[in-house]
Design a protein around this motif. Structure first.
Motif, mmCIF file in Angstrom:
data_model
loop_
_atom_site.group_PDB
_atom_site.id
_atom_site.type_symbol
_atom_site.label_atom_id
_atom_site.label_comp_id
_atom_site.label_asym_id
_atom_site.label_seq_id
_atom_site.Cartn_x
_atom_site.Cartn_y
_atom_site.Cartn_z
ATOM 1 N N PRO A 234 0.831 -1.206 0.000
ATOM 2 C CA PRO A 234 0.000 0.000 0.000
ATOM 3 C C PRO A 234 0.866 1.256 0.000
ATOM 4 O O PRO A 234 1.988 1.244 0.512
ATOM 5 C CB PRO A 234 -0.777 -0.095 1.312
ATOM 6 C CG PRO A 234 0.110 -0.880 2.228
ATOM 7 C CD PRO A 234 0.836 -1.857 1.335
ATOM 8 N N LEU A 235 0.343 2.306 -0.583
ATOM 9 C CA LEU A 235 1.023 3.594 -0.531
ATOM 10 C C LEU A 235 0.865 4.171 0.869
ATOM 11 O O LEU A 235 -0.143 3.931 1.529
ATOM 12 C CB LEU A 235 0.335 4.572 -1.486
ATOM 13 C CG LEU A 235 0.625 4.458 -2.960
ATOM 14 C CD1 LEU A 235 -0.267 5.444 -3.709
ATOM 15 C CD2 LEU A 235 2.084 4.781 -3.228
ATOM 16 N N PRO B 213 -8.069 2.396 -10.951
ATOM 17 C CA PRO B 213 -8.411 1.070 -11.472
ATOM 18 C C PRO B 213 -7.460 -0.041 -11.004
ATOM 19 O O PRO B 213 -7.596 -1.177 -11.448
ATOM 20 C CB PRO B 213 -8.300 1.277 -12.985
ATOM 21 C CG PRO B 213 -7.222 2.299 -13.124
ATOM 22 C CD PRO B 213 -7.288 3.186 -11.913
ATOM 23 N N MET B 214 -6.496 0.315 -10.137
ATOM 24 C CA MET B 214 -5.607 -0.694 -9.525
ATOM 25 C C MET B 214 -5.497 -0.313 -8.056
ATOM 26 O O MET B 214 -4.416 -0.040 -7.546
ATOM 27 C CB MET B 214 -4.245 -0.683 -10.226
ATOM 28 C CG MET B 214 -4.308 -1.271 -11.631
ATOM 29 S SD MET B 214 -2.736 -1.224 -12.511
ATOM 30 C CE MET B 214 -2.952 0.294 -13.425
ATOM 31 N N CYS B 215 -6.665 -0.307 -7.388
ATOM 32 C CA CYS B 215 -6.789 0.447 -6.135
ATOM 33 C C CYS B 215 -6.170 -0.243 -4.937
ATOM 34 O O CYS B 215 -6.017 0.386 -3.887
ATOM 35 C CB CYS B 215 -8.248 0.786 -5.867
ATOM 36 S SG CYS B 215 -9.242 -0.657 -5.445
ATOM 37 N N GLY B 216 -5.818 -1.542 -5.041
ATOM 38 C CA GLY B 216 -5.225 -2.212 -3.880
ATOM 39 C C GLY B 216 -6.075 -1.981 -2.643
ATOM 40 O O GLY B 216 -7.291 -2.165 -2.663
ATOM 41 N N ALA B 217 -5.427 -1.506 -1.568
ATOM 42 C CA ALA B 217 -6.137 -1.294 -0.301
ATOM 43 C C ALA B 217 -6.942 0.008 -0.282
ATOM 44 O O ALA B 217 -7.496 0.373 0.750
ATOM 45 C CB ALA B 217 -5.134 -1.316 0.846
ATOM 46 N N THR C 11 -5.989 3.268 -0.764
ATOM 47 C CA THR C 11 -5.409 4.454 -0.117
ATOM 48 C C THR C 11 -5.723 5.749 -0.865
ATOM 49 O O THR C 11 -6.106 6.755 -0.254
ATOM 50 C CB THR C 11 -3.872 4.290 -0.008
ATOM 51 O OG1 THR C 11 -3.579 2.943 0.355
ATOM 52 C CG2 THR C 11 -3.297 5.224 1.019
ATOM 53 N N ASP D 170 -9.945 -3.387 -8.852
ATOM 54 C CA ASP D 170 -8.697 -4.144 -8.799
ATOM 55 C C ASP D 170 -9.061 -5.541 -9.288
ATOM 56 O O ASP D 170 -10.214 -5.959 -9.172
ATOM 57 C CB ASP D 170 -8.158 -4.207 -7.352
ATOM 58 C CG ASP D 170 -6.664 -4.533 -7.288
ATOM 59 O OD1 ASP D 170 -5.863 -3.636 -6.967
ATOM 60 O OD2 ASP D 170 -6.303 -5.705 -7.563
ATOM 61 N N ASN D 171 -8.093 -6.244 -9.853
ATOM 62 C CA ASN D 171 -8.444 -7.588 -10.328
ATOM 63 C C ASN D 171 -8.227 -8.658 -9.258
ATOM 64 O O ASN D 171 -8.464 -9.828 -9.495
ATOM 65 C CB ASN D 171 -7.694 -7.941 -11.624
ATOM 66 C CG ASN D 171 -6.193 -8.029 -11.416
ATOM 67 O OD1 ASN D 171 -5.707 -7.699 -10.333
ATOM 68 N ND2 ASN D 171 -5.471 -8.452 -12.438
ATOM 69 N N ALA E 120 -12.367 -5.734 -11.299
ATOM 70 C CA ALA E 120 -12.227 -5.594 -12.751
ATOM 71 C C ALA E 120 -10.761 -5.565 -13.126
ATOM 72 O O ALA E 120 -9.899 -5.139 -12.339
ATOM 73 C CB ALA E 120 -12.898 -4.310 -13.227
ATOM 74 N N ASP E 121 -10.491 -6.008 -14.327
ATOM 75 C CA ASP E 121 -9.153 -5.900 -14.897
ATOM 76 C C ASP E 121 -9.055 -4.539 -15.577
ATOM 77 O O ASP E 121 -9.933 -4.187 -16.371
ATOM 78 C CB ASP E 121 -8.955 -7.026 -15.919
ATOM 79 C CG ASP E 121 -7.498 -7.130 -16.339
ATOM 80 O OD1 ASP E 121 -6.883 -6.073 -16.615
ATOM 81 O OD2 ASP E 121 -6.975 -8.247 -16.390
ATOM 82 N N VAL E 122 -8.015 -3.798 -15.257
ATOM 83 C CA VAL E 122 -7.864 -2.455 -15.852
ATOM 84 C C VAL E 122 -7.814 -2.528 -17.380
ATOM 85 O O VAL E 122 -8.192 -1.577 -18.071
ATOM 86 C CB VAL E 122 -6.615 -1.727 -15.282
ATOM 87 C CG1 VAL E 122 -5.336 -2.462 -15.643
ATOM 88 C CG2 VAL E 122 -6.547 -0.283 -15.750
ATOM 89 N N ASN F 70 -1.461 3.453 -9.067
ATOM 90 C CA ASN F 70 -0.118 3.077 -8.655
ATOM 91 C C ASN F 70 0.037 1.619 -9.064
ATOM 92 O O ASN F 70 -0.226 0.724 -8.287
ATOM 93 C CB ASN F 70 -0.066 3.323 -7.128
ATOM 94 C CG ASN F 70 1.017 2.612 -6.387
ATOM 95 O OD1 ASN F 70 0.776 2.117 -5.287
ATOM 96 N ND2 ASN F 70 2.184 2.559 -6.954
HETATM 97 C C1 LIG Z 1 1.113 -1.327 -6.002
HETATM 98 S S1 LIG Z 1 -0.458 -2.033 -5.793
HETATM 99 C C2 LIG Z 1 -1.525 -0.633 -5.507
HETATM 100 C C3 LIG Z 1 -1.499 -0.219 -4.067
HETATM 101 C C4 LIG Z 1 -2.535 0.829 -3.746
HETATM 102 N N1 LIG Z 1 -2.213 2.116 -4.374
HETATM 103 C C5 LIG Z 1 -2.648 0.961 -2.246
HETATM 104 O O1 LIG Z 1 -2.284 2.000 -1.699
HETATM 105 O O2 LIG Z 1 -3.059 -0.003 -1.588
HETATM 106 C C6 LIG Z 1 -0.920 -2.496 -7.408
HETATM 107 C C7 LIG Z 1 -2.304 -3.121 -7.512
HETATM 108 O O3 LIG Z 1 -2.588 -3.348 -8.892
HETATM 109 C C8 LIG Z 1 -3.415 -4.494 -8.971
HETATM 110 N N2 LIG Z 1 -3.368 -4.990 -10.361
HETATM 111 C C9 LIG Z 1 -2.322 -5.568 -11.011
HETATM 112 N N3 LIG Z 1 -2.671 -5.871 -12.287
HETATM 113 C C10 LIG Z 1 -3.956 -5.461 -12.451
HETATM 114 C C11 LIG Z 1 -4.872 -5.495 -13.529
HETATM 115 N N4 LIG Z 1 -4.521 -6.027 -14.731
HETATM 116 N N5 LIG Z 1 -6.109 -4.987 -13.344
HETATM 117 C C12 LIG Z 1 -6.465 -4.456 -12.148
HETATM 118 N N6 LIG Z 1 -5.646 -4.414 -11.089
HETATM 119 C C13 LIG Z 1 -4.401 -4.914 -11.227
HETATM 120 C C14 LIG Z 1 -2.836 -5.427 -7.940
HETATM 121 O O4 LIG Z 1 -3.803 -6.389 -7.551
HETATM 122 C C15 LIG Z 1 -2.464 -4.462 -6.815
HETATM 123 O O5 LIG Z 1 -3.476 -4.377 -5.848
#
Ligand SMILES: C[S@@+](CC[C@H](N)C(=O)[O-])C[C@H]1O[C@@H](n2cnc3c(N)ncnc32)[C@H](O)[C@@H]1O
Length: 380
Positions: free
Chosen positions: A173-174, A197-201, A203, A258-259, A285-287, A302
């Motif tokens: 996480p950031l 679109p890759m929101c992880g936790a 943040t 996030d996927n 979802a997949d970005v 991120n």
């Molecule tokens: C570096 S982390 C993001 C952390 C986030 N900014 C946080 O603060 O928690 C990258 C994220 O991208 C997601 N991810 C990777 N490939 C992806 C895809 N094709 N589609 C959607 N999410 C994806 C991963 O599951 C991961 O949660």
């Protein structure tokens, strides 16, 4: 009375931090790499701790000195009237950081400063404060340059990016203050749709929602200054009471996806804990496949960047696909990516409109902005 403070922040956010602190009552803000020095009374210090979204810590300067070796450092620390600042019953931790210092060992310097503080207490009270490295009441920070140093008492305690809402960590996480900085740098306006679109936790989404609602990031936590003798409890309680009226909720449109379903659970928990779930729509979802949630808006993400997550080779395959997806699905969007992978624009096959150098800890990163305009789909 005016005191000297220093707010630390992730490198690259200093100018934004100086502006933020100025709006909170800081005087004479001066930028240096890694932070902002400022003057002000205790109200300015309380306000910076309560309201700054960018600072990591706010430190109170109690001494400056010249030095050439460890014993000068000991004498400088011994010369400070520590019993005036905190009670001997408080636990203590000393941190030393240095640039271009001639000292051989920072561990030894740390020990000498700790000894000096304890010796000063022993002489004044017959007792020594206990050291607690994990959860100290009082943190003393020492900053050393080649021939000069300064001693600070930490008014924040736990770092300010710990806002009290995070229970789920996702993966990598950031830090909250870095995420807040990305949102500010994106120049997102509160009435624009925002998507990670890759929101992880989650943040970035939590920080954006908290910002738009005008909620004080430090409302639900305690601070180091509460343990200092100078603590003015009535003034602090008054400031907190006056901060309790968040501006009326605006029509916020925040979207996260996030996927990975496991990290989405973390995001869901964090967003609920932060009290902003009404404004954030989350989905799996997949970005590369998802549609834009509105005809225009701001994307901040991120992506995994090959240091902690995903290999460089996998990313070299992923980025061109991401570039195509952006062109296909996000015409009309301003897309921001925070990454340590400096190959990213080339691999996306997109020209950044802006790139901002930033550091994630010691890791050099960029925030790239790509403006997706309709019909910008170039042939690979
Ligand atoms: C570096 S982390 C993001 C952390 C986030 N900014 C946080 O603060 O928690 C990258 C994220 O991208 C997601 N991810 C990777 N490939 C992806 C895809 N094709 N589609 C959607 N999410 C994806 C991963 O599951 C991961 O949660």
């Amino acid at each position: 009375m005016s005191e000297h403070f220093f707010a630390t922040a992730p490198r690259g956010l200093e100018a934004l931090l100086a502006a933020e602190l100025g709006a909170l009552g800081a005087k004479d803000a001066a930028i240096v790499p890694g932070g902002v020095a400022f003057g002000g009374d205790w109200r300015a210090c309380y306000a910076a701790n309560l309201w700054s979204r960018l600072a990591s810590r706010v430190l109170w300067r109690v001494a400056e000195f010249g030095y050439a070796g460890d014993e000068d450092l000991y004498e400088a620390a011994r010369g400070v009237d520590w019993p005036r600042y905190f009670d001997v019953g408080r636990t203590l931790r000393v941190n030393v950081s240095a640039t271009k210092s001639p000292l051989k060992s920072l561990d030894f310097a740390t020990l000498r400063v700790k000894d000096a503080v304890c010796d000063r207490f022993r002489d004044a009270t017959g007792r020594r404060p206990d050291v607690d490295r994990r959860r100290p009441d009082i943190r003393v920070h020492v900053f050393l340059e080649a021939a000069r140093g300064a001693l600070y008492l930490d008014t924040s305690g736990e770092p300010l990016f710990k806002r009290g809402w995070r229970s789920g960590a996702g993966e990598a996480p950031l830090r909250e203050n870095l995420a807040a900085g990305l949102v500010m740098l994106s120049e997102w306006k509160f009435d624009e749709p925002l998507l990670d679109p890759m929101c992880g936790a989650g943040t970035i989404l939590v920080e954006a929602a908290a910002m738009a609602r005008g909620r004080a990031p430090g409302m639900n936590r305690s601070f180091g200054f509460e343990k200092l003798k100078a603590f003015d409890s009535p003034a602090w309680e008054k400031m907190k009471r006056e901060s309790r009226n968040p501006s009326p909720p605006r029509a916020l449109r925040l979207f996260g996806s996030d996927n990975d379903p496991r990290v989405l659970n973390d995001a869901r928990r964090n967003i609920a804990e932060a009290g902003v779930d009404r404004w954030v729509k989350l989905e799996r979802a997949d970005v590369l496949e998802r549609a834009a949630p509105a005809p225009a808006g701001v994307m901040i993400a991120n992506p995994p960047y090959g240091e902690r997550l995903g290999s460089k080779d996998a990313l070299a395959e992923f980025y061109p696909k991401l570039g195509s997806a952006l062109k296909r699905n996000f015409a009309g969007w301003r897309c921001h990516f925070f990454t340590a992978d400096l190959r990213m624009p080339k691999l996306l096959r997109l020209q950044p409109a802006r790139k901002t150098p930033l550091y994630n800890g010691a890791l050099e990163c960029r925030l790239y902005e790509f403006r997706m305009v309709a019909g910008s789909h170039r042939k690979p």
